[in-house]
Design an enzyme around this catalytic site. Structure first.
Site, mmCIF file in Angstrom:
data_model
loop_
_atom_site.group_PDB
_atom_site.id
_atom_site.type_symbol
_atom_site.label_atom_id
_atom_site.label_comp_id
_atom_site.label_asym_id
_atom_site.label_seq_id
_atom_site.Cartn_x
_atom_site.Cartn_y
_atom_site.Cartn_z
ATOM 1 N N ASP A 62 0.807 -1.227 0.265
ATOM 2 C CA ASP A 62 0.015 -0.080 0.098
ATOM 3 C C ASP A 62 0.788 1.205 0.088
ATOM 4 O O ASP A 62 2.218 1.120 0.307
ATOM 5 C CB ASP A 62 -0.911 -0.155 1.259
ATOM 6 C CG ASP A 62 -1.683 1.314 1.455
ATOM 7 O OD1 ASP A 62 -2.397 1.802 0.532
ATOM 8 O OD2 ASP A 62 -1.314 1.978 2.492
ATOM 9 N N ASP A 74 -0.212 4.951 0.950
ATOM 10 C CA ASP A 74 -0.400 6.073 1.877
ATOM 11 C C ASP A 74 -0.480 5.624 3.217
ATOM 12 O O ASP A 74 -1.252 4.649 3.400
ATOM 13 C CB ASP A 74 -1.987 6.395 1.502
ATOM 14 C CG ASP A 74 -2.052 7.191 0.076
ATOM 15 O OD1 ASP A 74 -1.249 7.815 -0.313
ATOM 16 O OD2 ASP A 74 -3.227 7.071 -0.702
ATOM 17 N N ASP A 127 -1.517 -0.445 5.970
ATOM 18 C CA ASP A 127 -1.533 0.207 7.234
ATOM 19 C C ASP A 127 -3.011 0.664 7.780
ATOM 20 O O ASP A 127 -3.328 1.274 8.852
ATOM 21 C CB ASP A 127 -1.068 1.585 7.148
ATOM 22 C CG ASP A 127 -1.655 2.810 6.427
ATOM 23 O OD1 ASP A 127 -1.856 3.749 6.879
ATOM 24 O OD2 ASP A 127 -2.137 2.376 5.321
#
Length: 494
Positions: A17, A19, A172
């Site tokens: 991922d 961001d 996250d």
């Protein structure tokens, strides 16, 4: 001819991922949404995280539009502008991110960027991180559905030509975790703002600084180790095309490691070369072949015809296991003395003295080379029955191994010796060789013992239906012993 056994799951790719995972944009995204929401007269609160973090622009714009009555299209355009401005001026790699990407590139592990951000934002981040770190990038513009649907991760796997189950997705947010798990990936969660709970197939760490390629490999590495004990019987030379038949038997069992006895010279080298495995040879009679790298050779390399030798292998993920193979003296042979000579238990036990000392020497070697935390496997032809099989005789060779902390994998899997005798001697000797017509005592004299592992399954193995001695040259099975094959669960290295 080269033989390959069934491949096991190893790390094929790492899917990141963007961001909040590789770069600290979750904070920038939150600030952008906060700016727009304030302008709409609806300040954000902590309860809004699920509608913002890990979500694509269009989702959050639609949510804000629904609670403020502002047009979602206009909100989306403003969110794009606010977020892009912040990314261009405030992008910061997360701690450990660049180091991990560089290590994966160095070790040849493909990586992909999988983000719910639009292509324009992703390209800005790729430029900052170094686009060369990634073989593939998938953005919100590239799939019909984005996170939490599995589509982005499935698209990345297709582009890389890899299996989702052999990949680790690094995320996250819970939204991203849901997407990756729905695609079938193992997940490493490194929460940036909102906590993420551990779960099956999911590892949660505080920072990428704790992550190494080895740790990622361990997340998809097989926890299974299949070990085979096999007496090759004069190296297999009593049977036509013996080497080809040995290779086929190993392939049929799916073994990862084979402890060999009666190698008669070069059997370990030749088998390992054909399988493209690693090997260790000790003396003229013992060897170990392994699909996993051998990191140490244990015991006396010049051991005689009888004795033991070992290796340390390193599994994918870094876990090391010591594997020893042993061949103990065959005379006097206890089952003959029990069946033919009717010796009492105390004499049978006394006659095990030579084998018992050979076993004790092997156990000393194991103790000297392995820590208490090192899993150990000891396989071999002990030429002696087990004390677990014959309650009338406390056969001392296997008893000594048990007292040293080694457990009998076959008897763990099959605790009833009457129902599951597990005989390994002998698939070709139904009658005794002396011509008397007496039945040959059938017994379990080949073993896979262990410490620090969990037995998943154990079985004896003979291929085909061997013809009895002496008409054995055409047998499919090139030995006078059955093999023992045990599948273990191995603890993770970390």
């Amino acid at each position: 001819m080269t033989h390959r056994t069934t491949s096991r799951l190893t790390l094929q790719a790492v899917l990141f991922d963007m961001d909040g995972t590789l770069v600290d944009t979750e904070r920038l995204w939150w600030e952008a949404v906060e700016q727009v929401a304030d302008g709409l007269g609806r300040p954000l609160t902590g309860a809004d995280q699920a509608e913002v973090l890990g979500r694509p622009v269009e989702y959050t714009a639609a949510w804000l539009g629904g609670i403020t009555d502002a047009p979602a299209e206009e909100i989306a355009a403003e969110l794009h502008r606010e977020f892009a401005d912040r990314v261009r001026t405030g992008i910061v790699p997360r701690p450990g991110a660049l180091r991990l990407l560089q290590e994966l590139v160095h070790e040849g592990v493909p990586t992909a960027l999988v983000t719910a951000s639009p292509r324009a934002v992703a390209d800005t981040v790729l430029e900052a991180l170094g686009a060369g770190h990634f073989a593939v990038s998938v953005t919100a513009d590239d799939t019909e559905r984005t996170k939490p649907a599995p589509d982005p991760y499935l698209a990345a796997c297709r582009a890389l030509g890899v299996e989702p189950a052999a990949c680790v997705a690094v995320e996250d947010t819970q939204t991203g975790v849901t997407s990756a798990e729905a695609a079938g990936c193992a997940v490493l969660a490194v929460p940036s703002l909102a906590p993420i709970a551990p779960a099956a197939g999911r590892t949660v760490l505080a920072s990428l600084e704790e992550v190494t390629p080895a740790r990622l490999r361990a997340m998809v590495a097989p926890r299974e180790l299949r070990v085979m004990s096999w007496n090759l019987w004069y190296g297999g030379t009593k049977v036509d095309d013996h080497r080809e038949k040995q290779l086929k038997a190993i392939a049929e069992t799916g073994a990862d490691v084979v402890g060999l006895q009666e190698t008669y010279g070069n059997a370990a080298e030749e088998l390992a070369e054909a399988l493209r495995w690693h090997h260790h040879r000790a003396g003229e009679n013992l060897g170990v072949i392994s699909r996993y790298p051998i990191t140490a050779r244990l015991g006396d390399p010049d051991v005689g015809f009888y004795g033991g030798t070992g290796v340390r292998i390193r599994l994918d993920g870094g876990q090391e296991v010591d594997v020893w193979t042993a061949h103990l003296d065959y005379t006097p042979y206890g089952p003959y003395e029990a069946a033919f000579d009717r010796l009492p238990a105390n004499e049978l036990i006394a006659h095990e003295a030579v084998r018992l000392e050979q076993m004790r020497e092997i156990l000393r070697g194991i103790a000297e080379s392995a820590t208490d935390a090192t899993p150990v496997v000891l396989v071999g032809d002990f030429n002696a029955p087990s004390h677990l099989d014959r309650p009338d005789v406390e056969w001392p060779v296997t008893k000594a191994a048990e007292e040293a902390g080694l457990r009998d994998s076959y008897r763990e899997a099959h605790p009833d010796p009457v129902r599951d005798p597990g005989h390994t001697w002998s698939p070709i000797h139904g009658e005794h060789e002396d011509g008397s017509g007496r039945p040959e005592p059938q017994d379990r004299i080949d073993f896979v013992l262990h410490r620090g592992l969990r037995v998943r399954d154990s079985r004896t193995f003979v291929s085909g239906t061997p013809r009895p001695w002496p008409d054995v040259a055409g047998n499919h099975w090139p030995s006078d012993h059955a093999a023992v094959v045990t599948t273990f669960d191995v603890p993770r290295a970390d």
